[in-house]
Design a protein around this motif. Structure first.
Motif, PDB file in Angstrom:
ATOM      1  N   ILE A  21       0.844  -1.196   0.000  1.00  0.00           N
ATOM      2  CA  ILE A  21       0.000   0.000   0.000  1.00  0.00           C
ATOM      3  C   ILE A  21       0.881   1.248   0.000  1.00  0.00           C
ATOM      4  CG2 ILE A  21      -1.638   1.302   1.413  1.00  0.00           C
ATOM      5  CD1 ILE A  21      -2.887  -1.442   2.202  1.00  0.00           C
ATOM      6  N   ALA A  92       2.850   3.095   7.141  1.00  0.00           N
ATOM      7  CA  ALA A  92       2.117   1.931   6.598  1.00  0.00           C
ATOM      8  C   ALA A  92       2.803   0.671   7.121  1.00  0.00           C
ATOM      9  CB  ALA A  92       2.094   1.977   5.075  1.00  0.00           C
ATOM     10  N   ALA A  94       2.737  -2.559  10.000  1.00  0.00           N
ATOM     11  CA  ALA A  94       1.970  -3.371  10.950  1.00  0.00           C
ATOM     12  C   ALA A  94       2.591  -4.758  11.000  1.00  0.00           C
ATOM     13  CB  ALA A  94       0.512  -3.479  10.526  1.00  0.00           C
ATOM     14  N   TYR A 146      -7.715  -0.627   9.237  1.00  0.00           N
ATOM     15  CA  TYR A 146      -8.641  -1.558   8.583  1.00  0.00           C
ATOM     16  C   TYR A 146      -9.915  -1.639   9.417  1.00  0.00           C
ATOM     17  CZ  TYR A 146     -10.562  -5.902   6.719  1.00  0.00           C
ATOM     18  OH  TYR A 146     -11.396  -6.835   6.170  1.00  0.00           O
ATOM     19  N   LYS A 163      -5.571  -2.083  15.609  1.00  0.00           N
ATOM     20  CA  LYS A 163      -6.096  -1.014  14.736  1.00  0.00           C
ATOM     21  C   LYS A 163      -7.052  -0.101  15.502  1.00  0.00           C
ATOM     22  CE  LYS A 163      -4.003  -2.075  10.823  1.00  0.00           C
ATOM     23  NZ  LYS A 163      -2.775  -1.332  10.467  1.00  0.00           N
ATOM     24  N   GLY A 190     -10.235  -1.505   2.207  1.00  0.00           N
ATOM     25  CA  GLY A 190     -10.691  -2.878   2.375  1.00  0.00           C
ATOM     26  C   GLY A 190      -9.504  -3.806   2.158  1.00  0.00           C
ATOM     27  N   MET A 192      -6.525  -6.007   0.810  1.00  0.00           N
ATOM     28  CA  MET A 192      -5.635  -5.850  -0.342  1.00  0.00           C
ATOM     29  C   MET A 192      -4.702  -7.057  -0.409  1.00  0.00           C
ATOM     30  SD  MET A 192      -6.347  -2.772  -1.501  1.00  0.00           S
ATOM     31  CE  MET A 192      -4.938  -2.355  -2.526  1.00  0.00           C
TER      32      MET A 192
HETATM   33  P1  NAD Z   1       3.096  -4.927   3.339  1.00  0.00           P
HETATM   34  O1  NAD Z   1       3.518  -6.252   3.848  1.00  0.00           O
HETATM   35  O2  NAD Z   1       3.424  -4.590   1.939  1.00  0.00           O
HETATM   36  O3  NAD Z   1       3.647  -3.766   4.285  1.00  0.00           O
HETATM   37  C1  NAD Z   1       3.818  -3.914   5.676  1.00  0.00           C
HETATM   38  C2  NAD Z   1       5.087  -3.168   6.031  1.00  0.00           C
HETATM   39  O4  NAD Z   1       5.291  -3.157   7.448  1.00  0.00           O
HETATM   40  C3  NAD Z   1       6.330  -3.849   5.415  1.00  0.00           C
HETATM   41  O5  NAD Z   1       7.013  -2.916   4.610  1.00  0.00           O
HETATM   42  C4  NAD Z   1       7.175  -4.222   6.631  1.00  0.00           C
HETATM   43  O6  NAD Z   1       8.556  -4.105   6.403  1.00  0.00           O
HETATM   44  C5  NAD Z   1       6.693  -3.189   7.632  1.00  0.00           C
HETATM   45  N1  NAD Z   1       7.037  -3.560   9.009  1.00  0.00           N
HETATM   46  C6  NAD Z   1       6.568  -4.624   9.744  1.00  0.00           C
HETATM   47  N2  NAD Z   1       7.190  -4.646  10.944  1.00  0.00           N
HETATM   48  C7  NAD Z   1       8.054  -3.595  10.968  1.00  0.00           C
HETATM   49  C8  NAD Z   1       8.999  -3.091  11.903  1.00  0.00           C
HETATM   50  N3  NAD Z   1       9.200  -3.700  13.086  1.00  0.00           N
HETATM   51  N4  NAD Z   1       9.716  -1.985  11.589  1.00  0.00           N
HETATM   52  C9  NAD Z   1       9.541  -1.365  10.396  1.00  0.00           C
HETATM   53  N5  NAD Z   1       8.684  -1.787   9.454  1.00  0.00           N
HETATM   54  C10 NAD Z   1       7.951  -2.902   9.737  1.00  0.00           C
HETATM   55  O7  NAD Z   1       1.510  -4.874   3.579  1.00  0.00           O
HETATM   56  P2  NAD Z   1       0.423  -3.717   3.428  1.00  0.00           P
HETATM   57  O8  NAD Z   1      -0.870  -4.429   3.322  1.00  0.00           O
HETATM   58  O9  NAD Z   1       0.826  -2.753   2.384  1.00  0.00           O
HETATM   59  O10 NAD Z   1       0.447  -3.033   4.864  1.00  0.00           O
HETATM   60  C11 NAD Z   1       0.611  -1.638   5.063  1.00  0.00           C
HETATM   61  C12 NAD Z   1      -0.398  -1.129   6.087  1.00  0.00           C
HETATM   62  O11 NAD Z   1      -1.698  -1.205   5.527  1.00  0.00           O
HETATM   63  C13 NAD Z   1      -0.446  -1.916   7.380  1.00  0.00           C
HETATM   64  O12 NAD Z   1      -0.652  -1.015   8.459  1.00  0.00           O
HETATM   65  C14 NAD Z   1      -1.676  -2.787   7.199  1.00  0.00           C
HETATM   66  O13 NAD Z   1      -2.253  -3.195   8.417  1.00  0.00           O
HETATM   67  C15 NAD Z   1      -2.553  -1.796   6.475  1.00  0.00           C
HETATM   68  N6  NAD Z   1      -3.722  -2.375   5.797  1.00  0.00           N
HETATM   69  C16 NAD Z   1      -3.588  -3.466   4.997  1.00  0.00           C
HETATM   70  C17 NAD Z   1      -4.706  -4.019   4.388  1.00  0.00           C
HETATM   71  C18 NAD Z   1      -4.572  -5.263   3.545  1.00  0.00           C
HETATM   72  O14 NAD Z   1      -5.593  -5.930   3.329  1.00  0.00           O
HETATM   73  N7  NAD Z   1      -3.413  -5.594   3.052  1.00  0.00           N
HETATM   74  C19 NAD Z   1      -5.964  -3.435   4.567  1.00  0.00           C
HETATM   75  C20 NAD Z   1      -6.075  -2.307   5.370  1.00  0.00           C
HETATM   76  C21 NAD Z   1      -4.938  -1.790   5.996  1.00  0.00           C
END
Ligand code: NAD
Length: 262
Positions: A21, A92, A94, A146, A163, A190, A192
């Protein structure tokens, strides 16, 4: 291409690959003229992020683990040194142990509860405090959340609690930083198809269910999330803070699935 963010500089945290994202947001921000720095978590991710950053004209990369104060100190020293100021921050990031993103919520362990909340929620507070002195002329902070924060989604478990805490932190930070001209908002897409998304039990079913039932019959796209970030970071978002902006095809308004799917 446009110039809504021309002259603005910011740090994008959370790019793991081109499906992230954070990467969708980075592309949209760069398209509007923003100058970007990226953080990556460790060398392996760094190798993936470097060419992506280069493709949007950035060579400012910092290695950050949000649980490691020394890495945060070093990253913010680099930003202060290179830029001296910051207009925006994208959070971004988690994490939760995959084993606890399946099965029953009540089996959440104390250790994973603390770890998940530390990385997925506390880090926003830590980063806002560190970004604050660099945002002397105001700024804008965005995190990603989320809808599992306030409605139960199968297997989202402890991430739902994280969250909920994150969204509450957005409101408290917005109130703290508002007098200094710094806005704090969350975008709530939603489901992804990303690395983090795939860690949640039944991810494919959740993805298909929201696609089939949301009012728009579609899940969010990286482009739509990026566009929302452009709005929130630009001067058009000047009066919006403490908000959770839903980018979920309208799924959150439903009380039950569409009749054709019952
Ligand atoms: P992603 O796996 O591409 O990104 C998650 C990022 O978190 C990674 O770059 C990872 O390196 C980083 N991370 C995790 N632990 C870390 C730490 N200790 N220090 C530094 N960085 C750390 O996945 P994404 O889906 O793009 O997630 C990005 C955000 O979007 C998150 O907060 C996730 O909860 C949120 N989100 C995701 C969705 C989904 O369905 N994928 C939906 C809503 C919200």
């Amino acid at each position: 291409m446009g110039d809504l963010l021309k002259g603005k500089r910011g740090l994008v945290m959370g790019v793991a690959n081109e499906r992230s994202i954070a990467w969708g947001i980075a592309r949209a921000l760069a398209d509007q003229g923003a100058e970007l720095a990226f953080s990556y978590q460790g060398e392996a991710f760094g190798k993936r992020v470097e060419p992506l950053a280069a493709s949007v004209g950035s060579d400012l990369l910092v290695d950050v683990d949000v649980t490691d104060d020394a890495s945060l100190d070093a990253a913010f020293a680099t930003l202060a040194d290179r830029w001296g100021s910051l207009d925006f921050l994208i959070h971004a990031v988690a994490f939760s142990n995959k084993d606890e993103l399946t099965g029953r919520f009540m089996n959440t362990s104390r250790a994973n509860f603390k770890h998940s909340l530390d990385i997925s929620c506390y880090s926003l507070i830590e980063l806002a405090r560190r970004a604050h002195p660099l945002m002397a002329d105001g700024g804008s902070i965005i995190t990603l959340t989320y809808g599992g924060s306030n409605r139960v989604t199968p297997f989202y478990n402890v991430m739902g609690v994280a969250k909920a805490a994150l969204e509450s932190s957005v409101r408290y930070l917005a109130n703290d930083l508002g007098p200094d001209g710094i806005r704090v908002n969350a975008i709530s897409p939603g489901p992804m198809k990303t690395l983090a998304g795939a860690a949640i039990g039944g991810a494919r079913k959740t993805f298909r269910h929201t696609e089939a039932n949301s009012p728009l019959r579609a899940n969010a796209t990286l482009e739509a999330i990026g566009g929302t970030a452009v709005w929130l970071l630009s001067d058009w978002g000047a009066c919006t803070t403490g908000e959770i902006v839903m980018v979920d095809g309208g799924y959150h308004v439903l009380g039950m699935p569409q009749s054709e799917n019952l």
